[in-house]
Structure formats: C-alpha cells, structure tokens
Design a protein around this motif. Sequence first.
Motif, PDB file in Angstrom:
ATOM      1  N   PRO A 218     -28.566 -68.106  18.479  1.00  0.00           N
ATOM      2  CA  PRO A 218     -28.310 -68.554  17.261  1.00  0.00           C
ATOM      3  C   PRO A 218     -27.172 -67.808  16.137  1.00  0.00           C
ATOM      4  N   GLY A 219     -26.964 -66.263  17.284  1.00  0.00           N
ATOM      5  CA  GLY A 219     -26.421 -65.364  16.684  1.00  0.00           C
ATOM      6  C   GLY A 219     -24.271 -65.043  16.472  1.00  0.00           C
ATOM      7  N   SER A 220     -23.920 -65.101  15.743  1.00  0.00           N
ATOM      8  CA  SER A 220     -22.679 -65.346  15.526  1.00  0.00           C
ATOM      9  C   SER A 220     -21.559 -64.084  15.510  1.00  0.00           C
ATOM     10  N   CYS A 221     -20.616 -64.648  15.517  1.00  0.00           N
ATOM     11  CA  CYS A 221     -19.187 -63.462  15.360  1.00  0.00           C
ATOM     12  C   CYS A 221     -17.752 -64.136  15.152  1.00  0.00           C
ATOM     13  N   GLN A 222     -17.167 -62.638  13.966  1.00  0.00           N
ATOM     14  CA  GLN A 222     -16.020 -63.506  13.413  1.00  0.00           C
ATOM     15  C   GLN A 222     -15.477 -62.192  13.981  1.00  0.00           C
ATOM     16  N   ALA A 223     -14.655 -61.845  15.137  1.00  0.00           N
ATOM     17  CA  ALA A 223     -13.695 -61.303  15.642  1.00  0.00           C
ATOM     18  C   ALA A 223     -11.658 -61.378  15.353  1.00  0.00           C
ATOM     19  N   ARG A 224     -11.224 -60.326  14.136  1.00  0.00           N
ATOM     20  CA  ARG A 224      -9.969 -60.921  13.809  1.00  0.00           C
ATOM     21  C   ARG A 224      -9.184 -59.763  14.239  1.00  0.00           C
TER      22      ARG A 224
END
Length: 980
Positions: A218-224
Amino acid sequence: MEVGSLPVELWRVILAYLPLPDLGRCCQVCRAWRELILSLDNTRWRQLCLGCSECRHPNWPSQPHQEPASWRDALKQHALSTRTWTQNGPELQSSACLHFFRRRKDRRVWHVGSGCEFETLRGALGVVGPYDRVVLHPGVYEEQAELVLKVPVELVGLGQLGEVALLVCMDQQCPTARLCNLVFMPPWFSTVVYKTSWGHVQLDNCNFEGAQLQVRGPGSCQARFCSFSQGSSAHLLGVVLSLMDSCDFSGSDTASVTVEGPPVSERNWACKHLVALARTFPSCGVSGSNSPPSGPLPGSTGGNQPPGSNVKKELVSIEDWQRRNGVDAACQGTVIESWSDEDRSEGEEENQDGGGINNTKKTLKLDYKIPCDHHGLAHLLRPRPDGSMPLVSSPDPPSLAPEPLTFQQELDRDPEAQMLAASTLGCFLRRCLFREGKGGVHVSNYGQARLEGNVFRGLNYAVRCIQNSTIVMLRNEVCECRASGIFLRLSAQGLIAENNIHSNGEAGLDIRKGANPIILCNRIHSGLRSGVVVLGNGKGSIRSNQIYNNKEAGVYILFSGNPVVSGNHIFQGQAAGIAINENGRGMITENVIKENQWGGVDIRRGGDPILKNNYICYGYSDGVVVGERGRGLIEGNHVYCNKGCGVWVMSSSLPQLLGNFITHNCMYGLAVFCRKDPENMEGNWPGQEGIGGEAGSGERRGVEGERREGQENLNEEGELFAWESDLDSEDERHSARRAISVALVESNCMSYNGAVGLYVKSSEPLNVFANLVNGNRGTGIAVLQSSQLTRLVTNCILENGRGGITVEKDCRVELRGNGIYKNCGHGVSFCGNGQILENDVVGNRGYGIQVLGGADIKVMRNRVQPAQGCGVAVLGPVKGVVHDNVLFQGHPGNKKELLHMDAANENCVLRNNSVLRHNHSCTSAPPWVLENPPPRPLASSPSGLSLSQYPSRLGISMTTRISATVESGCHNGSMFCSIL
C-alpha cells in the motif's frame, strides 16, 4: 491606505518588491487590494513561480514555452502539492494551520557536506528526528550499503539541480518522506535507488539517471518535475494511488513506467490526500502539431452534434462536386463494357433513324398515357410534407450528414464510460513527457492507470495494456512511435478519449486477444499504416472519433475482431475507410466515411460485419466493396457521390444488401462481378483518368494488395503469434448470426448514378427484390453475364437515361412483377433465356418488350404500353411463347405494330394477347388504367423503405428472402479497390 490614493501602475511597481507572505497579507485587506494583487499575475506572480528552486516552469516538460492560464494558480498548486507528505497524523481540529504545515518547535535542520556537522548522509540519518530537514551541500554522496529511513524526514539538495548527487539505495520504512532537488544514480550493488512498500514518498525536482524507483502497495508516491533518463524507470506494484505530474521520461530500455498488479485492499494514510489533490488538477490538454483539415469538405458537416438531431446543411449539386474534384462530364457516362455505346439494339436504332426516339431529355407527351404513379414504391418519390424532394427524386446529392458527438454527450449516454472517466485508482500520470525510448507506460496483470495530458513521442510504443488491466487515457498526444501507438490485448479494457494520435509507424491503436476498450472522440491521423486495427478476437467500442489521412485503412478488422464502430468521421485516407478481412466482424453504424482513396468500406475473405446506417460518400473509388468470400449485412446506408461504383460485389461473396440509398455515383450504382476483364482492368476504358486517378489499374491494385498483405506485420515488435489458437471455429463464429448461403439485394434505391443502376456480370445465381432503380444515366438494370438464374422480382425501374432492363445473350433471367416506366430506351431488351412474367411496362420511349437473338423465353401476362414503337417485338430466331399479354397503344401517331414477330420465325408461339387501340370516334370512352392488380410493383411487396432522410430510421421488412447459392467464382477485386 486606500488603493485609489496612487495610480495603479505605481502600486504595481511597489508591490513587485513584496515577498510571498506579504502578498498574501495584502490580499486579505479588502476586495480592492485583492484585485490589485491578482493583477500582478504576469509580473510578480510569474517572477515568484519561476524563482522557486523546488519547481520548474508550470508547463514543463511537454510545453515549456506555453504560458499557464494563471501564474498565481500554478504557484498555489505547487504549494499544495509539496505539503502532501506532512499531512499524516491525527486530525487537529483546533489548529488546522499547524496541522497543515506540520511546523513544530523541535523540528531541526541538519547540514551534510564537507565542513558541516555531518560529512555522510548515513551519519545524519542516524540522529534525525521526525520531520527534520536534512540539507545536502553540493557534492557526490555514495553509500556502500542500503540506507533505511525509519523516521519521516525531508532531504533537500542545496544549490542548482545537479550539484547534489546520491549513489545510494534507500529503503523507506517510515510513514512519509520528501526528497527534493537531488540527482539519483545507482550504486554498484543495485539499480533500485529508492523503494517503499507501505509509506508515502514525495519527490520534487529530482533526476534519476540509469536508476529505478520502486513503489509497492500500500505504499504511494507523488513525483513532480522529475526527470527519468538513461534507462531510468518507475515500477509501481499493486499501488492504490500514486501521482506523477510533469515528469520527463527519456532513453528507457524498457517501459518508462510499469504498473503491475491490482490495487491492494489496504490503504495508507496518503490515499485520501492524493485523491483530493488529483481532483484539484485542472483539465489539461495537449495541442498537437497536426490538426484536422479546416474548412468545409465536400459533403462534410464538422462540429459536434448527435447524429440525426443536429446536422449542418451544405447544398452540393452533382456538377459542383464534379468540378471541385476534377471529374468531367464524361465521367458520368463511363462504363466498363462497350455494349452501352456501340452495340445498340436493332429496334432502338430503327427508332432513332425515324426520329421518333432519341437519347436526349426531350419529353414525348402521351395523349392517352396510362397513369402509373401509384405503384407500390411511389411513396419514395413523392415530395415531403415540407415541400422538399426525397433523396431518390432529387438530382442533387444529399446535403445532410450526422456530426460526431462531443465527449460530454458520449459520457451522458454511456454510464460505463462515465464511471471510467471519474476513476482515480492506480497510477495517475499527468502532463508528463515520454520520449526517445523503447516504451512509455506498461500496465499488466489487473493493473490500473490513468494518463491525462501527457505527450508520447519517438518511442517504440506509447502505451501497452495487457492481462485484464484497465487504463484511462484523456487528452494525450501519441505520435511518431515506431510500432503501434497504443496496444491493448489479453482482455484489457478502459477509456481512451480526446487524444491526438498521429504519425505512428504502425496502427494508432492496436486491439487484440479479447481486449475491449471504449475509444471516444480521438483524432487518429497521419499514420504510416492503419488508424485502428482490431484483430485476434479483439473487441471495443470505437465512437465519435475523427480518423483521417492514414496510409492504410482508417479502421482495419480481421482475424475475428468484433468491435462496435459508430458515429466516427473516417475521411481522406490513402486506402479504404474501413476494411474487414480474414473473418473479421463488427457492428459498423452511423459513421461518415468520405474522401478515401480506395473503397469506403472493403469486405472480403470471410469478413462478416453489420454495416448499417452509414454515410459513405465522396470517395475517389467505390463506396462499398464486397470482395472474395465477403459476407455481411449492409443495411440502410447512404452511398453517394463516389467516383467509382456505389457498391461493387463479387459473385463469390454472400452479402445482404437491404434498404440502402445508392445515388449519384459516377459509375454503376451496384455492380456484381465474377471475374476480372483484362481488357478493361488494365485501364483501357474511357474516362479512367477522370475517375480513377492513380488507382487506375485494378490488376496493379490487386497485386499491390497481395504484396502488402504478405508484408503485413500485425505482431507486436516482431513477435510471432499462433493466430489459429485464438480464432473461433466456423460454427462458433456464425452461431450468433443466421447462417446464410445466399446473396441478397432487397429494398434498395439506386438513383442518379453515372452509368447503369444495377450491373450484373456473374457466374452465380442472383436475385434482386423490391428495389427502386431510377434516374440513372445508363440502363436501369443490365445483365451481361448470368450462366445461372438471375431473378428480378417486384422492382421499380423508372426514368433511366437508357433502357429499363437489358439482358444479353446466354443469360438466364426471370423478370416477375416489376414496374418498368418512362425509361429513355426500350422497357425490356432481352437476348437471353428465361421468363418475363406479370410485369407492367409503360411509357418507355423504345419498344415495350424486345426479344431478339436466339432467346428461349416465355413472355406472359404482362401489361405493355410503349410511347412510340412496338409493344412486344420478337426479332430473330426466338424460341418460346408470348401469350396472355395486354398491349395498349401509346401515342396516336405511333404506326408500329403493338405485337410484332418476324415472319420467318417458326419457333415462337403467339396466343391470347389483347391489343387495345385508341377509338377516335368515341370521345366518352373511359381512360385506360392499370387495375386488378394496380400498377406494379404491388404495395404489398416488402419494400421496406421509409420516407425518412436518415438511414437510421429505415424500417426494413424482411418477410421474404430472395436467395442465390454460391458455388464458385473468380475471386478478384473491384475496378479500384483491393485488399489492404
């Protein structure tokens, strides 16, 4: 201080020196101050946005030269996005501000670098507390073993991007972390530089060089604003939701982003915040370099209204269309066979010599003409209630065509598409650039992904979705891929809408092996092969797209592909508009198929579609081609203004043609052929240059088709698939459709075509039932070759430029129950064998019925009134019987015998024929009428044609079927069209 105390221009100069916090405070003073601060968008807000070291230009990387709609909104979006990582923890109702910023008095800043408190990153991570900031000074930091993040931390590189490089492998074992302004390169022991399996990681303005980012649910990532180069990639396994916004992917050896596995049931703390953030994203689009042709197109309507409701009128006369497309008047009379120009019948030549009948439009008045306007198909010829002429009575081509629906209109009528458009599960990629690598996005094994506003350029493929995965693609640009742009197989599904898909080396979209996507409102154009390919049991709903200027078929269906193709505009293709081949199927409805170089629709080699309610027009070749072993139901279509034939059918095929409007085509309305004619197929027939253009030689086109077919690479990247294992058996393919062994031509209108209305040169039996054939420049129906029985039953042949029906030598034909009226030549000219039974032949300028040559025939129970000439003429050594016919005198000045047979003929029997002449001495005699029965064809015939101008509203009655078995035949193509 009041805003009005100084000029606005001076205020703007003063306010340009304020930092961001002070600008925010000024906005809260009053409405006038707020409007003043907002007016600084192109000055101070732009300067603040571009000066932020943690972000880049708002439209980087795909459109870095395009200004955003608002610099202030872009900066606000950046501020919201960079703080997502801090929002975990308990809700603090009393201090939302503190909770939002996660500011704590004990939060510390640690410096790492030469001369700082820590010289290694590992040392700093050993002492940091929750939410501390670690600032890395310029340099290269390498670790020989894996680093573990056990507490929430923020790692920030100091200076310009590229001055701080990390050769590390990090394993995040904490709820949240943020990495900013860093360059990641793989250490010697692993290509994975960062991984998390349950926490949330936020990446801002980072570069990955030859490295891999791994996130497992259930890990998550936000890349910008991150770059993935030199073979770098992101792997997301079972993620519930991850966001990648404004990232640049280049030089990948495999897929740049891989999404694998279904979203896990467990959610981490960041999911709800990422969903909220995704919903704040403004709708983004990509303007491609290639746009659809502007300006009005012949017969086109443009715009976006639903078919049948909003249509755009464009009145195009046939002369105007010829002129703008370079078709001269000679084209209208062009035919393949020379009989129509040189081999006039004896009776017709005789009438021309006498000056009684010619082939002009001069009208001969019948003083005692028999009314025949109330025959069974007369309702198709009457003016509409608004006074306009129906299609089959108008000398001008149709001026109406449906327009494609908008995306919103499609969503309103499709709940499944609406649900997919609102979904946010899986990986969400927005405004990213994928370029110069092997692959873009690969979704597999029940994975889910949403792609919005991205650009895919110069890859082997842009998107591959397989193994029951789901993908949503909105407003992306997919171009210059070396293979197919978007590839779906193995029961993949999803929504692909409003994308610009162009200039790809293979198909724009490739659908196969049970994939079933919804494809809406895309522009699919300028491809080096087909626009959309559906094969290997592929399905899909392809609706309201613009598919144009592709080198091969706009839509290509084969190997048991079975899509729904509806409401599309398919135009200006360099081959066929839609091709159905190799047992392809499909429901093809309400499309506008126009201006294609080859056939509008090409069906052959087991192709078995339902082709219904389409507009097939302004093509540079034939409208519909049913070639070798072609099948299918062709119903309710408008086929008009094509430079070749309206419909070209090979006698080895088994189509059902029901209720079509086949009008204003330069050559034949409907042509049925069984073999090539080398004399004519080599381009020696007149007017070829005006019609065929570069497609002149059918022989050459056939050879090219075979060559292209041999080279067809429908496999992904050269893979070889055993298609035989994917194909249904013959019984399975037709289990859902009524099995037929006949070809069927029923209830069609063939009007105002440039040559013969219905042209038959077939070695197979053929039956034609309840058709209206009127206003054609040549003969209404011409049967030149029919070694097996051809039956023409209950048709109306009216006002054609030559004769009504012509049957050549050695043909076997039955004429029964037809109405043959007001044609400019003979009503029936018959040289073959067969029967002429119970027909009404009235008002034709030549003989009523002419039987000649060595025919063996029965002429019985017909009602005949010629304009001038014989009613029934038996010329030459004809065998048979002529009896129980009723012959009415036409023009009082007609001196010819109503019933004539050569004196030397001893093999034909005349008996019980009634000859009625005018009685000039009795002025009160009642006029002649056709009654008991009324004029044929009778109204009880299942004509099935509606007054409606829209083919989608046709009511087709199918109570009777006329069939013809197909045994063999030469499997060759039309004059213009061949298999792709």
